[in-house]
Design a protein around this motif. Structure first.
Motif: not given
Length: 133
Positions: A40-53
């Motif tokens: 959700x919005x609280x961990x969106x940044x981590x999710x995007x980083x995980x996918x990108x990596x």
């Protein structure tokens, strides 16, 4: 945040990302990401980083398999990040696909017009093209 990776000949690595946990591994030319918890919005940044990596290390041609069967919740931001990374993969000659048996995931992907970009499979083996016995 550090994303841990493993090859097929070693054990998968796990990461705790707040309400999201991820295990990543490689099987041949495929990168597999298994996630649990919530996106959700609280961990969106981590999710995007995980996918990108994980997309960045995918071999060409290859696959990035994102197993979302153990997610309790996927906010709109999760689908937007998946679509963005799937497009990035497509341009490189890599296929990003989802593993889910939840009808709501398929309905949201279809409603967003993303079926062509985010194929959904019922199991990791099916996403990898491995025939199950």
């Amino acid at each position: 945040m550090k994303v841990s990776r493993s090859r097929a000949d070693s054990s998968p690595r796990s990461n705790e990302l707040g309400a999201l946990s991820a295990t990543t591994s490689q099987r041949g030319r495929a990168v597999i990401i298994s996630v649990a918890g919530e996106v959700d919005a609280s961990n969106e940044r981590d999710w995007r980083y995980l996918l990108a990596e994980m997309v960045a290390i995918a071999a060409v041609p290859g696959r990035v398999v994102v197993d979302v069967r153990d997610l309790d919740f996927m906010g709109c931001c999760a689908y937007a990040a998946l679509a963005r990374e799937a497009e990035r993969c497509r341009r490189r000659g890599v296929t990003l696909c989802l593993v889910s048996q939840d009808p709501i995931v398929a309905r949201i992907v279809a409603a967003c017009g993303l079926r062509w970009l985010l194929p959904i499979y019922p199991t990791t083996e099916a996403a990898l093209g491995i025939k199950e016995e």
